[in-house]
Each structure stands twice: as C-alpha cells, then as structure tokens.
Design an enzyme around this catalytic site. Structure first.
Site, mmCIF file in Angstrom:
data_model
loop_
_atom_site.group_PDB
_atom_site.id
_atom_site.type_symbol
_atom_site.label_atom_id
_atom_site.label_comp_id
_atom_site.label_asym_id
_atom_site.label_seq_id
_atom_site.Cartn_x
_atom_site.Cartn_y
_atom_site.Cartn_z
ATOM 1 N N GLU A 249 50.836 14.071 9.318
ATOM 2 C CA GLU A 249 52.015 14.624 9.981
ATOM 3 C C GLU A 249 51.947 16.142 10.094
ATOM 4 O O GLU A 249 52.909 16.788 10.473
ATOM 5 C CB GLU A 249 53.310 14.165 9.300
ATOM 6 C CG GLU A 249 53.311 14.195 7.805
ATOM 7 C CD GLU A 249 54.550 13.532 7.173
ATOM 8 O OE1 GLU A 249 55.471 13.138 7.905
ATOM 9 O OE2 GLU A 249 54.580 13.426 5.948
ATOM 10 N N CYS B 200 54.133 5.346 11.583
ATOM 11 C CA CYS B 200 55.473 4.995 11.101
ATOM 12 C C CYS B 200 56.526 5.970 11.602
ATOM 13 O O CYS B 200 57.694 5.875 11.226
ATOM 14 C CB CYS B 200 55.490 4.901 9.579
ATOM 15 S SG CYS B 200 55.019 6.439 8.771
ATOM 16 N N HIS C 294 87.302 -0.312 13.017
ATOM 17 C CA HIS C 294 86.570 -1.037 11.985
ATOM 18 C C HIS C 294 86.683 -2.544 12.150
ATOM 19 O O HIS C 294 85.759 -3.283 11.827
ATOM 20 C CB HIS C 294 87.058 -0.614 10.595
ATOM 21 C CG HIS C 294 86.298 0.559 10.070
ATOM 22 N ND1 HIS C 294 86.835 1.514 9.263
ATOM 23 C CD2 HIS C 294 85.008 0.920 10.262
ATOM 24 C CE1 HIS C 294 85.916 2.424 8.981
ATOM 25 N NE2 HIS C 294 84.811 2.084 9.581
ATOM 26 N N ASP D 101 57.259 14.401 12.129
ATOM 27 C CA ASP D 101 56.827 15.704 11.627
ATOM 28 C C ASP D 101 55.634 16.236 12.402
ATOM 29 O O ASP D 101 55.538 17.435 12.653
ATOM 30 C CB ASP D 101 56.501 15.615 10.132
ATOM 31 C CG ASP D 101 57.750 15.792 9.297
ATOM 32 O OD1 ASP D 101 58.520 16.714 9.587
ATOM 33 O OD2 ASP D 101 57.978 14.987 8.380
HETATM 34 C C1 PEP Z 1 57.562 11.219 10.206
HETATM 35 O O1 PEP Z 1 57.554 12.431 9.939
HETATM 36 O O2 PEP Z 1 57.256 10.750 11.321
HETATM 37 C C2 PEP Z 1 57.953 10.250 9.172
HETATM 38 C C3 PEP Z 1 57.848 8.959 9.368
HETATM 39 O O3 PEP Z 1 58.483 10.766 8.030
HETATM 40 P P1 PEP Z 1 59.988 11.285 7.887
HETATM 41 O O4 PEP Z 1 60.707 11.001 9.144
HETATM 42 O O5 PEP Z 1 60.551 10.583 6.698
HETATM 43 O O6 PEP Z 1 59.774 12.752 7.621
HETATM 44 MG MG MG Z 2 57.650 13.039 7.874
#
Ligand code: PEP
Ligand code: MG
Length: 847
Positions: free
Chosen positions: A702, A773, A465, A726
């Site tokens: 997704e 994302c 740490h 996803d």
């Molecule tokens: C994804 O599924 O790519 C996403 C950004 O959502 P999470 O990772 O929160 O399911």
């Molecule tokens: Mg997702």
C-alpha cells in the site's frame, strides 16, 4: 447573490394542501423549481409536519428530489386569515399565516431558516408580516439586514477549539451522536459543537441532533476546563473513526436498495384490483398477503398535577431509572438474539434519555409550579416538533425515537410502566399486516416476524428507525401512506402489501389475490436463483477461477458474508479491537476473537492483518505522541516494530488461534525489506515461545516503495495483498480523507494500476499469490481490471460479492487481460473509466 424570494400577499387557501400547492406553483412560476416539485412538497407534508411555530410553516421538498430545484429560493404565501396546518402533540390546532416554501439546491437555505427562527422570537414582527401590504417588507425581513436587528449576539466558542468537516453520509443522527456523548463521559471539561451559528452541548444527544448537521457540515468543536485538550482530542477521534462505520452502513443500505429495485422490476405494471388502494413510500421491499390489524397505542392522557418540586423531582427520577432499566434489558435481550440493529436502537434511546438539556428544561418547568408528567410531556413535545422540522429527512425521522423514548418515561410517570413489560403485539393473527399512524421503533423492534407479515403507516419516513428495522427483519413496509389509511377497515380484512412500490391494496378481488400469490412465488424463485448464483465460483468463460473473499472483522458477520458468496476472509482488520475499548485488549481477549473467527469460517481461509494504528486510525488510550503528519508517521508495521507490548500479545494470540483452523498473518504499511525481515524474526521468536504452527506470512502493498520493490519483497513473504485505498493516497499524494481532494484519490488512475501490475510481476517471479483487499476490488470495473492484471484473489465488502462474481463470470480471462493492457496505456483515470462503459452497461443489464 441574494436569495430570490417570491411573495403572494393576502392569499386564502382552503386547507394545507391548497396552501402547499399555491406556494409550490409560486416556486415554479419564479423558475426556482420544476412544476413537479409540488409533489415533493406534498410528499414531505405526509412524512413530517413542516409547521415551525408562531404561525409559520416551511414546506420543503424531499431530499431525493433536489434535482427538481433549479435555484435556491423561497416562495412566501401570506395568509392573513390563517390556514389550518394540523394539531400539535397536545391536540391544539396549528394555523399557518406565513407559508414559506423552500426550494433548496444546496445548504444556502439554512441561513434563511435561521433568520426565520430568529424572526419568530419576536411576535410583533411576525404579526406585522402577516398583515403587511408591502411584499418588500417580507423580502427584507427574510433576506435583508433589517431582519438581523435584535438578533442575539453571535455565540461564542469555548477557548480551545478545532474545526472539522462531518463526513457521515446520513449526517449526524442519533447513533453517532450517542457515541459522541458517551466519549465525553470520561472527561470533566465543558464541550460544545457549533454548526454555523447553532451551538449544541456535546453531551446532549437531543441538542446535538437539533444542530441539523448534514453531510459535509462544517463543525467547530470547542472546550473549556482542566482536561479540555484531551476531551477535544477524544471527541475529534471518535467523530472521525465513526465515519468509516457510517459510510459502510450507507453503502450497505444502497446495495440493499439496488437489489430490491431489481426484484421490484419483476412486478412490471401489475396493479391488483382492490376496494381501496393507498400509496406511500416504499420503505422496505417485499410483497405479502395478510390480515389488516390496527396497531396504534393511544397517547396517554396527562393532567397537570402540580406537587412539591421535591416530590416531582423524585417521581421523575424514578420514572427515568425505570425506563432506563427497561431499555437496558431490551438491549441485552436483543444482543442475545444476535439482533445488533435492535440493540443499537435501544442503546440510542438510552442516550436520548440521558440528555442533560431536556432534564434541565423539564426541571425548570416543574419549578414554575407544574406537575412532572405534564412538564415532561410538554418539553418532550417541543423537542419532537423541533426535530421533526429539521430540513434533513434522516434527522427529522429521529423525532420518532425521541417520542418513543420519552413516552416510555411518561408512562412510568403515570404509573403505567408495568404495561410496557407486557408484549405489546402478543395477540396477533399469524399473517398480520399492521396499520398505524407511526410505529414507535421500540415496538417495531419487538415484532415477531412469524406473526407479522409487514406494516403500513400513515406517517414516518424511509430513514426512520422503524423502516430501518423492517429492512433488517426482511419485513415489507410502506410509510407515509397518509391519514386515510387509518380509516381502512382493520380486523379480518385481507390486504396486499407491496413494499417494492409503496402500496397497500385493501380488500383485493379474488383474481387479484390469485395474481399476488403467483407473483410472490415468482419472486421467491428469483431470490433462490440469485442466492444460488452468489454461491457459484467466479470462473471466467474460459475456465479461470478467481478467489472471492470478504473484508470482515467479526465472527458474527461470517454467516451473512458466506451467504453473500464469500469463499473466505481476505482481510480481518484488528484495529477495531483497540478502537472500541478504552484500554488495550490483552492476549486472552484477542485470542477469543481470532479463535471465534477461525471457527466461524469452518476451514475456509482467513487473513488477519496485524494492528494498523496511526494515520486515520487513532487510538486515544494508546497516548501516542502527536505527529504533524500522521499518514507519513509511525503507522501500521512501523508502530508494531516500536511497540513490543502491542506486537507480541497479538502474535501470541494469533498463533494460539491458528490451532483451530487455517489462518494467515499479514503486516500493514510495509515500505522496506528491512521491516519485513525484522518482523519475520520477531514472529519466529514468538512462535517458538508459544509452540505454534508455521503460518503463511504476507504483507500489504500500500506504499509505492513496496510496489516498486515487489520482486525483492516477494522473496521474504508468502503472499501480498494490495491495499488500494492507501496505495492510491500515497501514489497520488492525496489524503484519503481530504474533503476537497477526495475526487482526485482515484484508484483507477493509471499510475496506481501500473504499480499494481508491477506488484503482480514481482510476485510472479517468486511464484507468490497476490490478493487485493482495498476498495478497488469491490468496484465492477476495478475488479475486472485487477483480474486482468493477474491477481489471484479479490476481497471486498460482502454486499459487492454477487455483482463482482457475476461480472467475472461473463468474461474470458483473455478479455479481462486485454482490458487491463488498455488501461495501463491510458493517460488519465477518466480514460480508464471510459474503458469500463461497456462493462458497466453489461453489469446494469444483468442487475
Ligand atoms: C487499504 O489501504 O486499501 C486497506 C485495505 O487498508 P485500510 O483501508 O484499512 O487502510
Ligand atoms: Mg491501508
């Protein structure tokens, strides 16, 4: 296949290093490891003692040197006359008679270690092995059936149980262990965790740490008692949930390290001339000139002063309470300063002290007629030694935390508690380089970076740490520089601390000082250039600009994210609001969080995703019905549509927060058009109730059905954001958390890329904006392909932004489009990766 064991009988090494070298040579000679593995064994001895007890020492290499191991195996040096190994916490000499060097390519040696610890319970067996003239005796004892004779019966699991693979990149260390223990506070059940044949009380942090559960460890959780099932569910959820944070932390650390290595290359082979040079492990990057100051606190003297058990118990109780109050105050002060890392360390120390197993052992010793301080110091020393001997370096490094938290209690027991209140590093020169045997984490957390330029320790490790804190404070640090550094002339002597390459140059020549100063200025210029470059837009060579945003959940992370070059927040996951509490946050609590985020972004775009519970994100306090297949169940938008009590307060809070600046709302896990029309209708009803502004509404793509229907869905929303994590799992039918199949869940698979291309086409028909994302946006090749496929925005972890922006700036849009076309035409993910070789080479060169 039996594990090979090489034995050298009747050895007589002169000292510890000699013994380690001899054992290392045996390993190399037997073809188990490369000759240079010896250096790794020696390095380990500097970081931690490998003395196990009962005359047995177990030298083993550093984790990062596993590649030097050819096969898992042992080399045993029998030393009948003994070889001095060191001293224990009470200053008693440790002498090794059996030196068991381990070459471990994987985890197979754990079974051997267990056998060894069992053997050590029987002094007569150890004595026989120390003097036997038959090497086969030793081999049999370590690997054969005979060694199991007298072993205790296998530990029994409690009646209700569940199995789990630990997916924490750094294994089970103090912070998550503390949170496991905390999770169980609401329950009365007895809960234990088994790893192999080691069992831990799940409420005891120290006991959990002693499992030595590394990454990928197979755990059996079991429980008994009235609320056993609930306790087990809660613990399992907590373990899984913490995995995301652990992975994020590990990625952050890796990104920082890669960046530091890049800067460190500026130093080339420059070697400043100095009176003395000490080499250790580079634990925190940076180059500084300063004045050496010795910073070791003397260990407290403890006499055994027995009293009545009742009086001793009261003294212990008072000392523990006083220590806990101090730690709580330190954690609160750190939080107030915005120093979350430091607060977390004090929090971990609180957990370590709330350990029932340690208290039981100390109480037992007191009942045997010993004084409380003596009993505490002794039991603590055993715990610390056991922790230090764990084969996993990260876990072994937590010994310093145990020692630190335990010493705090000890000082209170000795009536020295008040001295802890005084600032321990108050009277330092303004350019101090601290030198110490090992810096306790709590002391490191109180370092004032205006007075301290860096530190160098004789012991410690890069995952301790104190090293982690040094990195977060931006202080250069060198650890494991060896005991010699303690004899370096402190007080007024100038030194150069090189945290890039792990060196301390004591009393450098005037020329070396001049060079160091020039080097420091050069590095500062390079850092400034990099910071400027991160803030520049991601514009391709032919003038096409991509928006680059970050995935961030908390307002207090925004400043850091913007400094990394983010132009907004492309994904704010809101599940954490529910996961971190043991109750549903009300509208007001949510409003505060969203408003703070909007304000922190000062007019930059923010996309807030509504609650995505279900699948891998389970919230025990919602008490949702059990599903056999939660990834295909009531997840994300499906849950929101069924639970007005969750959807409405969140939407109300979002509309209210939108009064303070730009905010878009996005729904996760959309699979049909009906879901979107229904959600929009409910949104509009809430908007009218609140009197809120009309907000841009988007959905996450997704699920394959959403990608395939993108041209239809686009008619109903303002934007899409593609969740590649996803989308990959649902396209390839691979559970994103599956330990064995993780490699198959490859977002670069052409099937996933084709669905992304289709999504972009669908959006274009209605002139809609598309972001990404999911994790693919932050990978260099992924980002290049997504850009070529026509997305408008990439949102990623802050640490990836600099690399992605630099990469996009080096290419034209036409090049990226050509790359994407070729990827869509590939058969396999490997073929796609191969396309990226040229890109990767270019990225590495620039890094
Ligand atoms: C994804 O599924 O790519 C996403 C950004 O959502 P999470 O990772 O929160 O399911
Ligand atoms: Mg997702």
């Amino acid at each position: 296949m039996p594990t090979p064991v090489e034995v050298q009988l009747a050895a007589a090494p002169l000292h510890r290093e000699d013994a380690v070298r001899a054992a290392g040579d045996l390993l190399a000679h037997a073809g188990l490891a490369q000759p240079s593995y010896v250096d790794s064994l020696l390095q380990r001895e500097r970081v931690a003692t490998t003395y196990l007890g009962q005359g047995v020492a177990i030298p083993h290499g550093m984790v990062e040197d596993k590649h030097l191991v050819h096969h898992t195996g042992l080399a045993v040096l029998q030393v009948p006359g003994g070889v001095p190994w060191g001293v224990d916490a009470e200053g008693r000499a440790q002498t090794a008679h059996l030196v068991v060097a381990i070459a471990a390519a994987s985890d197979e040696h754990i079974a051997l270690l267990r056998r060894l610890t069992r053997l050590m319970r029987d002094e007569t067996v150890i004595a026989r092995l120390v003097h036997t003239s038959d090497a086969a005796d030793i081999v049999r004892a370590l690997t054969g059936e005979a060694a199991d004779a007298g072993a205790p019966p296998p530990v029994a699991d409690l009646p209700l149980g569940t199995d789990l693979t630990l997916n924490y990149p750094s294994g089970l260390h103090a912070r998550p262990a503390g949170q496991w223990a905390q999770t169980l506070r609401r329950f009365a059940a007895t809960v234990q965790v088994r790893c192999g044949d080691q069992v831990a009380d799940a409420r005891s942090v120290a006991s959990l740490l002693s499992l030595g559960a590394g990454r990928g460890a197979q755990l059996r959780l079991s429980a008994a008692g009235a609320d056993a099932a609930e306790a087990l569910d809660a613990l399992r959820d907590a373990i899984v949930r913490l995995g995301d944070e652990e992975t994020r932390q590990a990625e952050l650390a890796a990104a920082r390290q890669a960046h530091a290595q890049g800067l460190g290359r500026e130093l080339g082979d420059w070697q400043p001339e100095a009176r003395q040079v000490f080499s250790g492990i580079a634990a925190s990057p940076g180059l500084v000139i300063g004045t050496l100051v010795a910073a070791d606190a003397a260990a407290p003297e403890v006499d055994d002063r027995p009293g009545t058990p009742a009086a001793q118990a009261t003294a212990l109780d008072h000392a523990l309470t006083a220590a806990l109050l101090q730690l709580q105050a330190l954690a609160a002060a750190a939080r107030q300063r915005g120093a979350a890392d430091q607060a977390a360390i004090f929090g971990a120390h609180i957990e370590l002290l709330a350990d029932p197993a340690l208290l039981r052992e100390v109480s037992r010793t007191v009942l045997q007629g010993h004084g409380a301080a003596w009993a505490w110091q002794r039991r603590l020393a055993e715990r610390v030694a056991a922790q230090r001997a764990l084969p996993d370096a990260t876990l072994a490094a937590r010994a310093a935390d145990l020692q630190d938290a335990g010493d705090r209690v000890l000082r209170h027991l000795l009536g020295q508690g008040e001295a802890l209140e005084a600032h321990p590093l108050a009277h330092l020169p303004e350019d101090a380089i601290l030198v110490a045997d090992d810096l306790p984490p709590s002391l490191t957390a109180q370092i004032d970076p205006k007075r301290v330029r860096g530190f160098c320790t004789a012991r410690g490790g890069p995952t301790a740490h104190s090293a982690i804190l040094a990195r977060s404070l931006g202080l250069p640090a060198v650890v494991a520089a060896g005991a010699g550094v303690l004899a370096a002339p402190a007080g007024g002597v100038t030194a150069i601390l090189d945290g890039y390459r792990g060196r301390l140059h004591v009393a450098p020549t005037a020329a070396a000082l001049q060079q160091a100063q020039a080097m420091i200025e050069r590095l500062a210029r390079r850092r400034d250039d990099e910071a400027r470059s991160r803030l520049e837009p991601a514009t391709t060579t032919d003038g096409h600009r991509f928006e680059i945003a970050a995935n961030v959940n908390r307002a207090d992370q925004v400043a850091h994210t913007l400094a990394c070059g983010a132009e907004g927040v492309g994904l704010m996951r809101t599940e954490f609001l529910f996961l971190e509490r043991d109750h549903v946050p009300d509208e007001e609590a949510q409003y505060t969080v969203y408003r703070d985020m909007v304000q922190a972004l000062q007019g930059r775009p923010l996309i807030v995703r509504t609650l995505d519970i279900g699948g891998d994100k389970q919230v025990p306090h919602l008490a949702l019905p059990h599903e056999d297949n939660p990834f295909l169940g009531v997840r994300g938008a499906r849950l929101c549509l069924r639970r007005e009590d969750l959807l409405v307060p969140q939407l109300r809070a979002l509309y209210r927060a939108a009064a303070h600046g730009p905010l878009s709302v996005m729904f996760p896990m959309i699979s049909t058009v009906e879901e979107v029309t229904e959600l929009r209708a409910r949104m509009e009803a809430v908007r009218l109730q609140v009197g809120g502004p009309v907000l841009p509404v988007g959905i996450m793509i997704e699920v394959p059905s959403a990608a395939l229907l993108a041209d239809r869905l686009a008619a109903h929303v303002d934007f899409f954001s593609i969740g590649t994590n996803d989308l990959t799992q649902y396209t390839l039918a691979v559970d994103r958390q599956h330990p064995e199949l993780a490699g198959l869940a490859d977002s670069l698979h052409p099937s996933v890329l084709r669905l992304i291309a289709r999504t972009v086409e669908g959006a274009q028909r209605h002139g809609r904006w598309v972001g990404v994302c999911g994790g693919l946006a932050g990978e260099p090749l992924g980002a290049a392909l997504l850009a070529g496929l026509g997305v408008h925005e990439l949102s990623m972890s802050s640490g990836d932004i600099g690399t992605v922006k630099a990469l996009l700036r080096r290419h034209s849009l036409a090049e990226l489009q050509a790359l994407a076309r070729r990827a869509l035409d590939c058969d396999t993910a490997d073929e796609v990766r191969a396309l990226g070789a040229a890109l990767r080479a270019a990225t590495a060169e620039a890094a």
